[in-house]
Design an enzyme around this catalytic site. Structure first.
Site, mmCIF file in Angstrom:
data_model
loop_
_atom_site.group_PDB
_atom_site.id
_atom_site.type_symbol
_atom_site.label_atom_id
_atom_site.label_comp_id
_atom_site.label_asym_id
_atom_site.label_seq_id
_atom_site.Cartn_x
_atom_site.Cartn_y
_atom_site.Cartn_z
ATOM 1 C CB CYS A 252 -0.965 -0.008 1.176
ATOM 2 S SG CYS A 252 -0.212 0.377 2.774
ATOM 3 C CB CYS B 109 1.494 -2.441 6.517
ATOM 4 S SG CYS B 109 0.753 -0.937 5.858
ATOM 5 C CB CYS C 99 -2.405 -2.819 3.233
ATOM 6 S SG CYS C 99 -0.738 -3.493 3.428
ATOM 7 C CB CYS D 183 13.655 -9.557 12.192
ATOM 8 S SG CYS D 183 14.481 -10.744 11.150
#
Ligand SMILES: [Zn+2]
Length: 200
Positions: free
Chosen positions: A112, A157, A160, A180
Site C-alpha cells: 500500500c 503495516c 493494509c 526483523c
C-alpha cells in the site's frame, strides 16, 4: 540529530530498552518465556529524525485500515511478495537486495506504500534480513504469533495489514529492539525521490 536530543524525545515512552523475554531472532531460536506484557508498542519508540521523516508524517492522516480483502493485492505485488505479506511467509535469509541499501530515504510497505521505516533506524543485525531499531510511530500494528515453539511478536503495516516481520528484544540502543523485516515486503524510496502515492 545528536544522540542526547534523540534520547530525550524517547524518554516519555520509556523506550523499549527492556524486553527481557524477547531474546530470540528470526533464526536465533532459543527456548522461552516471553513476557507478553512487554510486547512492543510501536507508538512509543521514535520521533522523526530527519526532514524527510517529518514529511512522512503527512501520511499519518491516511492511516486507516483499508477495507479490502487480501486477494485484491494479488495484481499489485509479486507472487513472492504476496506470500509474505498476506500469507505471513518468510523470505530466505540473505536474499534481499535491501540488505545492502545504505542510502538515506524511507522504506515503505510494498503493497500500500505506507511509509514504515526511516533509513536512519536501519542497521546491520547479521541475521540476513533487513533490520531496524524503530519504525515510524503508529505505522505498524502487532500481534502475537504462536506458530513456532516460542511465542513471537509479529508486526504488520497498519494500513493494509500486510505482514512485515517479527520484532525482538535484542536490538541496539536506543530502543533495544530489532525489527526483523522481509525485504520483499518493503520498497525503498531514496531521499531524492518523492514518496509514492498511497495505493487503495
Ligand atoms: Zn501496507
Amino acid at each position: 540529530m545528536n544522540r542526547r536530543r534523540f534520547l530525550s524525545r524517547l524518554a516519555t515512552g520509556a523506550a523499549g530498552a527492556a524486553l527481557p523475554g524477547l531474546l530470540f531472532g528470526c533464526n536465533r531460536s532459543r527456548s522461552a518465556g516471553v513476557d507478553r506484557s512487554a510486547a512492543p508498542d510501536s507508538t512509543r519508540y521514535v520521533s522523526p529524525v530527519t526532514d524527510r521523516d517529518l514529511a512522512v508524517h503527512a501520511f499519518d492522516a491516511e492511516i486507516t485500515k483499508l477495507d479490502k480483502p487480501a486477494s485484491d493485492w494479488t495484481s499489485v505485488v509479486s507472487e513472492d511478495a504476496y506470500q509474505i505479506l498476506f500469507e505471513v511467509g518468510t523470505e530466505p535469509r540473505y536474499s534481499s537486495p535491501l540488505l545492502d541499501e545504505k542510502r538515506r530515504g524511507t522504506f515503505v510497505c510494498a503493497a500500500c506504500h505506507l511509509p514504515l521505516f526511516p533509513s536512519t533506524t536501519k542497521y546491520e543485525s547479521g541475521t540476513g534480513w533487513p533490520s531496524f531499531w524503530a519504525p515510524l510511530p503508529r505505522h505498524l500494528g502487532t500481534s502475537v504469533d504462536n506458530k513456532l515453539a516460542v511465542t513471537r511478536t509479529e508486526y504488520h503495516c497498519r494500513r493494509c495489514g500486510g505482514h512485515q516481520g517479527h520484532v525482538f528484544g535484542d536490538g541496539p540502543d536506543p530502543t533495544g529492539l530489532r525489527y526483523c523485516n522481509n525485504g520483499l515486503a518493503l520498497r525503498f524510496i531514496p531521499e531524492s525521490e518523492s514518496l509514492p502515492d498511497l495505493r487503495r
